[in-house]
Design an enzyme around this catalytic site. Structure first.
Site, PDB file in Angstrom:
ATOM      1  N   TYR A 160      -1.616  -0.435  10.168  1.00  0.00           N
ATOM      2  CA  TYR A 160      -1.798  -0.987   8.808  1.00  0.00           C
ATOM      3  C   TYR A 160      -0.595  -0.632   7.939  1.00  0.00           C
ATOM      4  O   TYR A 160      -0.058  -1.473   7.207  1.00  0.00           O
ATOM      5  CB  TYR A 160      -3.090  -0.423   8.224  1.00  0.00           C
ATOM      6  CG  TYR A 160      -3.317  -0.688   6.749  1.00  0.00           C
ATOM      7  CD1 TYR A 160      -3.815  -1.913   6.301  1.00  0.00           C
ATOM      8  CD2 TYR A 160      -3.066   0.301   5.791  1.00  0.00           C
ATOM      9  CE1 TYR A 160      -4.035  -2.144   4.948  1.00  0.00           C
ATOM     10  CE2 TYR A 160      -3.292   0.079   4.438  1.00  0.00           C
ATOM     11  CZ  TYR A 160      -3.775  -1.142   4.015  1.00  0.00           C
ATOM     12  OH  TYR A 160      -4.003  -1.370   2.684  1.00  0.00           O
ATOM     13  N   SER A 192       0.859  -1.183   0.000  1.00  0.00           N
ATOM     14  CA  SER A 192       0.000   0.000   0.000  1.00  0.00           C
ATOM     15  C   SER A 192       0.892   1.230   0.000  1.00  0.00           C
ATOM     16  O   SER A 192       2.000   1.204   0.567  1.00  0.00           O
ATOM     17  CB  SER A 192      -0.880   0.025   1.252  1.00  0.00           C
ATOM     18  OG  SER A 192      -1.502   1.299   1.382  1.00  0.00           O
TER      19      SER A 192
HETATM   20  P1  NAP Z   1     -11.619  -5.278  -0.360  1.00  0.00           P
HETATM   21  O1  NAP Z   1     -12.497  -4.714  -1.412  1.00  0.00           O
HETATM   22  O2  NAP Z   1     -11.936  -5.027   1.070  1.00  0.00           O
HETATM   23  O3  NAP Z   1     -11.516  -6.868  -0.607  1.00  0.00           O
HETATM   24  C1  NAP Z   1     -10.773  -7.643   0.299  1.00  0.00           C
HETATM   25  C2  NAP Z   1     -10.812  -9.081  -0.148  1.00  0.00           C
HETATM   26  O4  NAP Z   1     -10.027  -9.840   0.786  1.00  0.00           O
HETATM   27  C3  NAP Z   1     -12.193  -9.688  -0.139  1.00  0.00           C
HETATM   28  O5  NAP Z   1     -12.250 -10.634  -1.191  1.00  0.00           O
HETATM   29  C4  NAP Z   1     -12.250 -10.414   1.206  1.00  0.00           C
HETATM   30  O6  NAP Z   1     -13.124 -11.545   1.179  1.00  0.00           O
HETATM   31  C5  NAP Z   1     -10.820 -10.880   1.343  1.00  0.00           C
HETATM   32  N1  NAP Z   1     -10.382 -11.109   2.706  1.00  0.00           N
HETATM   33  C6  NAP Z   1     -10.401 -10.252   3.762  1.00  0.00           C
HETATM   34  N2  NAP Z   1      -9.866 -10.832   4.846  1.00  0.00           N
HETATM   35  C7  NAP Z   1      -9.504 -12.086   4.454  1.00  0.00           C
HETATM   36  C8  NAP Z   1      -8.904 -13.173   5.124  1.00  0.00           C
HETATM   37  N3  NAP Z   1      -8.567 -13.106   6.433  1.00  0.00           N
HETATM   38  N4  NAP Z   1      -8.684 -14.323   4.431  1.00  0.00           N
HETATM   39  C9  NAP Z   1      -9.035 -14.414   3.123  1.00  0.00           C
HETATM   40  N5  NAP Z   1      -9.610 -13.406   2.443  1.00  0.00           N
HETATM   41  C10 NAP Z   1      -9.835 -12.264   3.103  1.00  0.00           C
HETATM   42  O7  NAP Z   1     -10.080  -4.808  -0.539  1.00  0.00           O
HETATM   43  P2  NAP Z   1      -9.321  -4.132  -1.788  1.00  0.00           P
HETATM   44  O8  NAP Z   1      -9.490  -2.670  -1.689  1.00  0.00           O
HETATM   45  O9  NAP Z   1      -9.642  -4.830  -3.045  1.00  0.00           O
HETATM   46  O10 NAP Z   1      -7.808  -4.423  -1.355  1.00  0.00           O
HETATM   47  C11 NAP Z   1      -7.054  -5.521  -1.836  1.00  0.00           C
HETATM   48  C12 NAP Z   1      -5.632  -5.379  -1.341  1.00  0.00           C
HETATM   49  O11 NAP Z   1      -5.090  -4.124  -1.757  1.00  0.00           O
HETATM   50  C13 NAP Z   1      -5.490  -5.414   0.184  1.00  0.00           C
HETATM   51  O12 NAP Z   1      -4.322  -6.102   0.535  1.00  0.00           O
HETATM   52  C14 NAP Z   1      -5.373  -3.940   0.548  1.00  0.00           C
HETATM   53  O13 NAP Z   1      -4.700  -3.740   1.763  1.00  0.00           O
HETATM   54  C15 NAP Z   1      -4.601  -3.418  -0.636  1.00  0.00           C
HETATM   55  N6  NAP Z   1      -4.784  -1.969  -0.845  1.00  0.00           N
HETATM   56  C16 NAP Z   1      -5.993  -1.439  -1.175  1.00  0.00           C
HETATM   57  C17 NAP Z   1      -6.122  -0.070  -1.343  1.00  0.00           C
HETATM   58  C18 NAP Z   1      -7.429   0.605  -1.695  1.00  0.00           C
HETATM   59  O14 NAP Z   1      -7.482   1.848  -1.694  1.00  0.00           O
HETATM   60  N7  NAP Z   1      -8.483  -0.116  -2.005  1.00  0.00           N
HETATM   61  C19 NAP Z   1      -5.004   0.747  -1.179  1.00  0.00           C
HETATM   62  C20 NAP Z   1      -3.794   0.183  -0.840  1.00  0.00           C
HETATM   63  C21 NAP Z   1      -3.683  -1.179  -0.686  1.00  0.00           C
HETATM   64  P3  NAP Z   1     -14.530 -11.566   1.991  1.00  0.00           P
HETATM   65  O15 NAP Z   1     -15.322 -10.418   1.449  1.00  0.00           O
HETATM   66  O16 NAP Z   1     -15.120 -12.896   1.681  1.00  0.00           O
HETATM   67  O17 NAP Z   1     -14.137 -11.376   3.430  1.00  0.00           O
END
Ligand code: NAP
Length: 249
Positions: free
Chosen positions: A158, A144
């Protein structure tokens, strides 16, 4: 046979976009989720409609027994693993350090860091040319921009967990560099997904957009494009890299 990719947290957001883009580029896809099976099944249905195989796998990536069972099912039902996207990740509500707790920090590190290391271990056991049957592969970890910015006043915990991912990416890349495995990370900035709602701020992406040099939030698809490129042969000399997908932030 198509190459096989595991995307953790593939049921929505960046993980779902990655599963779909990878399928379009010829991967069969194992789609992991923790709670929302219907969402994971919907992604799998779209992958199958593209003519690829899809396997939906429930597992908390921080639960070792569940992760071992998940990899065993991939071995049995899809065959040799060729790629891993350590995408599953969690944030928490914004809090200063005084508002933190050991339970909160353990959840953030268990899912974001230990979960990624655990899945990477299982992937290396299958992909490294050091091990029987290993023919190489690719790993992409989700970091991130918080790892660079620190996220002071929001969630330094985080950010610290994602900083660990950056270092883990570099170290593991060097560890397995002669074993056919490339390890890279993508560092998303402010991306429009449901993760912000889980941090108590559903409109965070829109609110933060003016802070981005490009003056907008990014999309899950824009992150997926970077991830799938890093997995591809086009990135054959790229390992240990951390690629910012942040609109310049
Ligand atoms: P998101 O929309 O919240 O989706 C998270 C995904 O991870 C969902 O499929 C969820 O499944 C799954 N998940 C959560 N906890 C889990 C666990 N303990 N075991 C297995 N699966 C789990 O997140 P996103 O925004 O797409 O983010 C994806 C990645 O990018 C993350 O690592 C996040 O930290 C990183 N990131 C995101 C952003 C942003 O702005 N969006 C920025 C920087 C980094 P369920 O729904 O079934 O729980």
């Amino acid at each position: 046979m198509n190459p096989v990719l595991l995307v953790t947290g593939g049921s929505r957001g960046i993980g779902a976009a990655t599963a779909l883009r990878a399928a379009a580029r010829g991967w069969d896809v194992a789609i992991n989720y923790s709670r929302d099976e219907a969402a994971a099944q919907a992604v799998a249905a779209t992958v199958r409609a593209m003519g690829r195989r899809a396997l939906v796998l429930q597992a908390d990536v921080a639960d070792e027994a569940a992760v071992l069972a998940m990899f065993a099912r991939i071995d049995a039902e899809l065959g040799r693993l060729g790629g891993l996207v350590n995408n599953a990740g969690v944030v928490d509500v914004a809090a200063r350090i005084e508002g933190g707790s050991v339970a909160r920090w353990q959840r953030l590190f268990n899912v974001n860091v230990i979960g990624s290391m655990l899945c990477a271990r299982e992937a290396v056991l299958r992909m490294s040319t050091r091990h029987a049957g290993g023919r190489g592969g690719g790993i992409v970890n989700l970091s991130s921009a918080a790892a660079r910015l620190g996220a002071g006043g929001q969630y330094v915990d985080y950010a610290a967990a994602k900083g660990a991912i950056d270092v883990f990416t570099l170290g593991l890349a060097r560890e397995v560099a002669t074993e056919g495995i490339r390890v890279n990370a993508v560092r998303p900035g402010i991306i429009e997904t449901e993760i912000h709602a889980s941090g108590g701020e559903p409109d965070r992406a829109a609110r933060m957009a003016p802070l981005v040099p490009m003056q907008r939030a990014g999309s899950a698809e824009e992150c997926a494009a970077a991830i799938v490129w890093l997995l591809s042969d086009e990135a054959s000399y790229t390992t240990g890299a951390v690629l910012d997908v942040t609109g310049g932030r």
